[in-house]
Design a protein around this motif. Structure first.
Motif, PDB file in Angstrom:
ATOM      1  N   ARG A  17       2.432 -11.095  -1.082  1.00 36.48           N
ATOM      2  CA  ARG A  17       1.361 -10.088  -1.074  1.00 36.48           C
ATOM      3  C   ARG A  17       1.508  -9.028  -2.162  1.00 36.48           C
ATOM      4  N   ASN A  18       2.236  -9.375  -3.231  1.00 39.48           N
ATOM      5  CA  ASN A  18       2.252  -8.471  -4.388  1.00 39.48           C
ATOM      6  C   ASN A  18       0.855  -8.345  -4.994  1.00 39.48           C
ATOM      7  N   GLU A  20      -2.003  -8.545  -3.518  1.00 44.66           N
ATOM      8  CA  GLU A  20      -2.866  -7.674  -2.712  1.00 44.66           C
ATOM      9  C   GLU A  20      -2.567  -6.214  -2.993  1.00 44.66           C
ATOM     10  N   GLN A  21      -1.273  -5.888  -3.086  1.00 48.86           N
ATOM     11  CA  GLN A  21      -0.894  -4.512  -3.381  1.00 48.86           C
ATOM     12  C   GLN A  21      -1.411  -4.093  -4.751  1.00 48.86           C
ATOM     13  N   CYS A  23      -3.895  -5.292  -6.432  1.00 50.75           N
ATOM     14  CA  CYS A  23      -5.357  -5.175  -6.414  1.00 50.75           C
ATOM     15  C   CYS A  23      -5.776  -3.872  -5.744  1.00 50.75           C
ATOM     16  N   ALA A  24      -5.121  -3.560  -4.616  1.00 53.21           N
ATOM     17  CA  ALA A  24      -5.481  -2.343  -3.897  1.00 53.21           C
ATOM     18  C   ALA A  24      -5.205  -1.108  -4.737  1.00 53.21           C
ATOM     19  N   GLY A  31      -2.290   2.129  -1.596  1.00 51.12           N
ATOM     20  CA  GLY A  31      -1.673   0.901  -1.117  1.00 51.12           C
ATOM     21  C   GLY A  31      -2.279   0.432   0.184  1.00 51.12           C
ATOM     22  N   PRO A  33      -3.405  -2.909   1.230  1.00 50.12           N
ATOM     23  CA  PRO A  33      -3.597  -4.309   0.864  1.00 50.12           C
ATOM     24  C   PRO A  33      -4.638  -5.042   1.717  1.00 50.12           C
ATOM     25  N   ALA A  36      -7.758  -5.326  -0.207  1.00 48.98           N
ATOM     26  CA  ALA A  36      -7.696  -5.911  -1.542  1.00 48.98           C
ATOM     27  C   ALA A  36      -8.765  -6.989  -1.676  1.00 48.98           C
ATOM     28  N   ARG A  39      -6.797 -12.290  -1.254  1.00 53.07           N
ATOM     29  CA  ARG A  39      -6.082 -12.405   0.007  1.00 53.07           C
ATOM     30  C   ARG A  39      -5.104 -13.571  -0.088  1.00 53.07           C
ATOM     31  N   CYS A 125      -3.620  -8.580 -10.658  1.00 50.84           N
ATOM     32  CA  CYS A 125      -2.836  -9.374  -9.711  1.00 50.84           C
ATOM     33  C   CYS A 125      -1.951 -10.397 -10.418  1.00 50.84           C
TER      34      CYS A 125
END
Lengths: 137, 251
Positions: A17-18, A20-21, A23-24, A31, A33, A36, A39, A125
């Protein structure tokens, strides 16, 4: 038009989930996620190496674009991405309901739809994926 | 291309482009409340007044709404003269007296140095400033369920005869595009009530989260031929479905 494409390799995804972080932080500046635009869908049976990254396919005949009554979704001819023009959006949520893949997402706090716009040609991402499961080349 | 001047800056406009759009493109700030890019301009709020003149007008200048005035060759536009600011303040005084609780109006008034208007404040005044965004959005982009009714001080936005509309699909576009949050609606995830009509909100067929009203996809399917089954699943569950489908193909 540029010939670069978003490449997703599900077999390489560890659902860390890097992305997602990243992107968020890039789009919401926080932060969060869960909001984001990409997914990492982890395998419900928790089998390893069976995670799928779900990110907008930028469809040619996009359901979101067809559903939008206000022409608020435009195609960026440089990257080929469909992007959301917030100033034209009437927030009817038709696009969120129309996308068959769940890549048009509703942000409940801001009450806006959001979607992947390939960050205008440099997806954040891809820079943070440690295994290369998502690449832009 | 049309060449003109805005605030001393030489700019080029496309044929038929309005002054407001041109000014925003050039980074010149003009306050508005009734402007929405999704619909045609209406000139309802009168906040975007600018002063225009031409060299051959011999010193004559006039105030026009920037959102409705098309760019002309050789036009000299000023957005910050004393005459413009006076008119803008006057409009804000009137709007603030009408809708004292509307946050967007209060913020703009504060920026122009107005906290208490000189006119009698309508303490019971609602937030609606009759900017017409909701009716334009609904009539041109959705189903045309609402319109301005009555004249003069009784003018308001409503459905025909204040009855529950039979064409409204409950998409909430009107309430969400309203700059002053004047349109009241209730949404508890099961039922949605707006303009006196109560809609059933369809629960996601996977997780049960609220999605859209029952009428919304029917209207969309009729209008654009979008596949109707996609509407009964929420965005988060559709991601799961996509992942599952991908897994089935790959492994």
């Amino acid at each position: 038009m540029e010939s670069k494409l978003m490449h997703v390799f599900p077999e390489k995804c560890t659902a860390c989930r890097n992305c997602e972080q990243a992107c968020a932080f890039a789009h919401l500046h926080e932060g969060r996620p869960t909001r984001a635009r990409i997914r990492a869908d982890a395998d419900p049976q928790q089998r390893e190496g069976k995670n799928v990254l779900v990110v907008c396919y930028q469809c040619d005949a996009a359901a979101c674009v067809a559903a939008c009554p206000a022409n608020a979704l435009w195609r960026d001819m440089k990257t080929g991405a469909v992007y959301h023009v917030e100033s034209r959006c009437i927030r009817c949520s038709s696009c969120v309901a129309a996308c068959p893949f769940g890549n048009m997402r509703w942000e409940p706090l801001r009450q806006w739809p959001s979607k992947c716009d390939l960050c205008g040609g440099d997806p954040v991402c891809t820079r943070f994926c440690p295994t290369g499961a998502i690449q832009y080349k | 291309m049309i060449r003109l001047t805005i605030d001393g800056k030489r700019v080029e406009a496309r044929n038929g482009e309005f002054l407001l759009a041109l000014a925003r493109r050039e980074g010149i700030e003009i306050p508005t409340l009734c402007h929405h890019e999704a619909v045609e301009p209406a000139g309802a709020c009168r906040l975007c007044m600018v002063e225009v003149t031409k060299a051959q007008w011999n010193g004559f200048s006039k105030l026009v709404t920037a959102c409705l005035y098309p760019a002309e060759e050789g036009l000299v536009v000023r957005t910050d003269t004393e005459r413009v600011m006076k008119t803008r303040r006057e409009v804000l005084e009137l709007l603030l007296a009408r809708s004292p609780r509307a946050e967007a109006v209060r913020r703009l008034a504060r920026q122009h140095g107005i906290t208490v208007p000189k006119y009698n404040v309508d303490e019971e005044g609602d937030n609606c400033i009759l900017c017409d965004i909701c009716t334009r959005v609904c009539s041109t982009l959705v189903t045309g369920a609402i319109a301005r009714v009555n004249r003069g001080v009784a003018k308001k936005v409503a459905t025909p005869f204040d009855e529950a509309s039979d064409v409204c699909v409950g998409c909430l576009s009107c309430a969400r595009s309203c700059p002053t949050e004047a349109i009241a609606f209730l949404d508890d995830g099961l039922k949605r009530t707006i303009w006196g009509k109560t809609f059933d909100v369809v629960a996601c067929s996977v997780c049960g989260a609220p999605t859209v009203t029952k009428e919304h996809p029917l209207w969309m399917a009729q209008r654009k031929g979008v596949v109707e089954e996609d509407f009964h699943v929420c965005d988060a569950c559709k991601v799961g479905k996509t992942g599952q489908a991908c897994r089935k193909v790959m492994w």
